[in-house]
Structures are given as C-alpha cells and as structure tokens.
Design an enzyme around this catalytic site. Structure first.
Site, PDB file in Angstrom:
ATOM      1  N   LYS A 167      -1.381  11.467   6.068  1.00 52.78           N
ATOM      2  CA  LYS A 167      -1.087  10.393   7.034  1.00 52.78           C
ATOM      3  C   LYS A 167      -0.331   9.252   6.344  1.00 52.78           C
ATOM      4  CE  LYS A 167      -3.401   6.943   7.270  1.00 52.78           C
ATOM      5  NZ  LYS A 167      -4.229   5.746   7.237  1.00 52.78           N
TER       6      LYS A 167
ATOM      7  N   LYS B 212       0.836  -1.201   0.000  1.00 54.89           N
ATOM      8  CA  LYS B 212       0.000   0.000   0.000  1.00 54.89           C
ATOM      9  C   LYS B 212       0.876   1.260   0.000  1.00 54.89           C
ATOM     10  CE  LYS B 212      -3.625   2.688   0.311  1.00 54.89           C
ATOM     11  NZ  LYS B 212      -4.718   2.659   1.285  1.00 54.89           N
TER      12      LYS B 212
END
Lengths: 296, 296
Positions: free
Chosen positions: B242, B174
């Site tokens: 983030k 990811k």
C-alpha cells in the site's frame, strides 16, 4: 614478526595502508608506478624495490593494491612480475577490488608454484585506510589468513577482518558491499529528489529518517555530502563504475537477476557521461536531480 | 495536560500507542472498528466512544491511526465522522500513512472549520509503538505541533519528533522513508542471492559488511530475518505494498523519475502475487532468491 612484507601499489589507498604497516613495526619493501609515494615510504623506513619481482625476492608476504584485474595480472604474471621470482611458501595478499573469476584463476596459478594467495579487498575508503579501520573481506585458505592476520590487523579493524570462504569469495563479498551501498545511495537520492520537488528540505527528511529503519551509512554520510553538494572524494566515481562492472559481470556469470544493481550501474554510467568520474560517488544524486529537473 | 485526547483506530500500531498515552496520564476517549482493543483500553482507564463523531465531541486533540487514505476520509468526512462534531480550536493529528495529496486536502477542509490538522506518520513498527520509540514526521502548522508535542512525545522518541514542513510534508517524508528502506532491503536481497549462488554463506557477508559503508538497518535487522527465513511480521508486506502505491503516485504527480523505487514496487507486487501479503516485508528476499533459482 619474522615475515618480511612487500607492498605493491602505493596509491590513494595503498600509501596509507603501507604507512600503517611501518608504524606497527613491519619490515617493508615497496614499489609503485609513480615515484613520489615510494620516496615517502622510504623516508619512513621502507626499502624501495625496482619491480614487483624485486619485491617478491625480498618478501615472504606480498601485498598488492592496484586499480583493476588487468593491473593485478600485470603485477603478478607480467615481465618482472611476482610469479617469476616468488619463493615457495610465500603468501600473496591481493587487496585490490577485482573480478572474483580473476582472483580464483590467479590463486590457482599461485598454488601451482607452491604459493598461497588470498583475495582480501577492503571497505572503508581513504579515511579507513589512514585510520587503519578498514573492513577486510578475505577469500582463500584459512591457514594462510591466520599467518597474515597480524599484517591485516595492522591495516584494518581486527573485528572486521572476516574469512568469507575459498579463493574469490572475498571479491564476491566486496561486490555484495558495492551492491548494498549502491541500492542505499540511489534510494536516498531518489527520496531527496522527491522531497525537493515537493518543496521540502531534504535535510529535514534526513534528520527524521536517521533514527529509524531507513537508517543507512549512505543516508548519514553520503546524504550529508549530497545536502552540501560536496563531491570531493572520498571514493571516486570512476572506481565505483569499475566495481559495478565487476558486480554485473559476476551476477551475469552466476545467472542471478539483480535489477537494482543494474539500475545503480546505469546511474553511474550517466555520472561518467556527465564528466563526474573524479567526483565522489555520492554525486549519484546529481543525475537523479537532473532527471527530476532540479538544480544541483 | 488539560487537553482531552481522542484516539480512533486501535490496530497493531494504534493500540500500543493509545496504551502509552494512558500510561503517561492522558485522558483518553477511544473508538475502533473491532471491539476487543476498545475493551482492553477501557479496562486500562479509557472511555469508549460510539463513533468518530462521539470521540470528537469529547476531545480537544483527535488522533487517527487507520490503514489508508479512504479510511481517514471515512473517519473524518463520513457519516458520524469527526468533521461533523469537532469543536473550533481542536487539533486533528492523523498518524496514518496516506497519500500526501489527501493529507493536504483534509487539512484544508479542517482549516475551513477552524480546526488545525497535522499529518504525523510514524516509523519504527509495532516494536516502536510498544516501546514508545517511534519516529514521527510531522507536516502542518508549527504552532499546532507545539501544542500536541507532549502527546507525540508520549508515543515516540522526543528527539525524533520532527517538523518537516507544511501540510502533507510529513507524508512525503514517510514516502521517502519507505523508498530508502526499499532500496536498502532490495539490494541486500540481491547481494545475498549473489553470495548464495557463488556458494558463499550470506551470514559471513552480512558480518563483514555491518562495520562499513554498506551498513544499513535493513542489512542488520532484515538481513538477520532473511538469514533465518523468519518472516513473522514486524511490518506486513500488504501494508508496504500500500505504501509503495502512495510513493509511486507521489513521484508521478511530482514528475520525479525514481526507478529504484519503481523496482522495489515490482518486487513487492511479486510478493503479493506469491501470497506473502501477511508476511514481514523482509520476505522481499524470497522473490529475489526465487528469480535466482535458489531455495528459501
């Protein structure tokens, strides 16, 4: 077509592009720095010219496909150049990738001779040139493009022959193209380095990412080259290095801050320093892997 | 399916993912920080639990979909957390995007309780969650993945449910995804800034580039958002911010040099400073345009 076509520059790209013009039935006069591709084109039905001026004397539409800005200047402005012989009402189509500022300058000089000049750089590589599936980004007068559109359609994908704007804007678009490819290629390389150093097969990462928002042609095509370590060109690093010089000169002149493009340029300079100028530019991954202490 | 499914975290992504599980006939127990999505799921046939521990008591497969590493730790290790109630032989599937190191730590703690834990972050955004077309990148034991594959297939594209490697490797994948998207998006933004400052319509550039090697989903999808100035999310900048923290922490721990990813992080920090945390992350172009003195 009543237009007689001239073609100057029968290199890796120019040769198959000229061959496609012959296949589509255009009358073609050619010249190039080296003799072998001229002979091949003559055997296929083209006429050999002695110089760019000689091409201009026998052509209504003159296509140039040479490596860099100085080469285009030499072919047009030099001794025995196109400008010394071109007829009023002719059209020059420069399909080389050069500096937008040079394209604008040459277009103005052509206009002073009653000649329209288009900048029409291409994307799609040698494969695209062979398959006549190139994207062609055109700057210059729209009516000149309409006149030569059948010629461009014979070398590219007609849906991807796009009029971008006035003289020089085809080159700006090509610079945009090289920026987009570079950012995608560099980030794929960094992602693969991260995966490898984490002990993960980058082939799995590529497979997982191909279906989502991370998809790029760089991930698919260059990513596969990187996984195989197959850096046979394709598109040579030394030409990408040249193109990034044009990009950074252009953003400098425009006062545009483009740090990702600048970083890509630094990566490609490191490739040149590592002796990879003749390799495919997807070898950018090798300098990223080197910096991470990974083998190739 | 005999497995009873628990779902913790019914946010922008979690709610439609849980709804898809219900539609496919899975028995579902849910909990979330806010009540409204719980009520919606209950009306659709789910059972509401009082806490993550309560979810664990009624489930064999527990899915977590929360914002960040501390949230996953709280849901699993905190008071009334999953670890305090989970039965031997259960499987935890954390579909949040968190730090790979935290995923590995939690997987080890789960294993000490006789529980298998997978990290299974997703790509494809809210649209992908709604349409059950997510890509799912899975780290952890292959046999645990095979057990829960029907559950993941109900939320994602079965061809894009990919086993990457051991615990944490789904998260690394990811992170790779976010790096690739960022490099593509930033370079598209820089290209558009160059085009605009040269007086060229970036829509023409996008059109010309879509068919060639410069193609990326960022050019197509985010490029269109940028042209329209439509920054309604999509995927919020604050979440991308983030994720880039996770990326840079991970490349730091691995000692991988990833300067393009670092630059993307700096761009996104500038977006946060400009108050764009709630905008779609394609608004990255706005900070590039600002730096070039262009209006939005």
């Amino acid at each position: 077509m009543s237009d007689r076509i001239g073609f100057i520059g029968l290199g890796l790209m120019g040769k198959p592009m000229a061959q496609n013009l012959l296949k589509k039935g255009f009358s073609l006069t050619v010249t190039s720095r080296s003799r072998p591709p001229v002979d091949i084109l003559v055997q296929a039905g083209a006429t050999a010219a002695l110089s760019p001026a000689d091409v201009a004397r026998h052509s209504d539409v003159i296509i140039t496909m040479v490596p860099d800005s100085p080469d285009v200047r030499a072919v047009l402005e030099g001794p025995d150049g196109v400008f010394g012989a071109i007829g009023h009402g002719s059209v020059i189509v420069d399909m080389s990738t050069i500096a937008p500022a040079v394209s604008r300058d040459l277009a103005a000089k052509a206009a002073a001779r009653g000649v329209q000049m288009l900048d029409a750089p291409v994307s799609g590589g040698e494969i695209g040139a062979i398959n006549a599936s190139l994207s062609i980004m055109v700057g210059g007068d729209a009516d000149a493009l309409e006149r030569v559109r059948p010629v461009l359609n014979a070398m590219g994908n007609p849906e991807r022959v796009v009029h971008i704007g006035p003289a020089g804007s085809g080159q700006v678009c090509k610079a945009c193209n090289q920026v987009c490819i570079g950012g995608a290629l560099a980030s794929v390389s960094e992602a693969f380095a991260m995966a490898r150093k984490a002990g993960i097969d980058p082939a799995k990462v590529r497979e997982a990412l191909l279906g989502g928002f991370a998809y790029s042609r760089a991930l698919e095509v260059h990513g596969e080259r990187i996984l195989k370590g197959n850096y046979v060109p394709g598109f040579k690093t030394k030409l990408y290095h040249k193109d990034l010089g044009i990009v950074m000169q252009t953003v400098h002149e425009l006062a545009v801050s483009a740090p990702v493009a600048a970083l890509v340029q630094q990566y490609v300079s490191a490739m040149m320093a590592a002796g990879r100028g003749e390799d495919d530019y997807s070898a950018l991954a090798t300098v990223v892997f080197d910096a991470a202490g990974l083998d190739q």
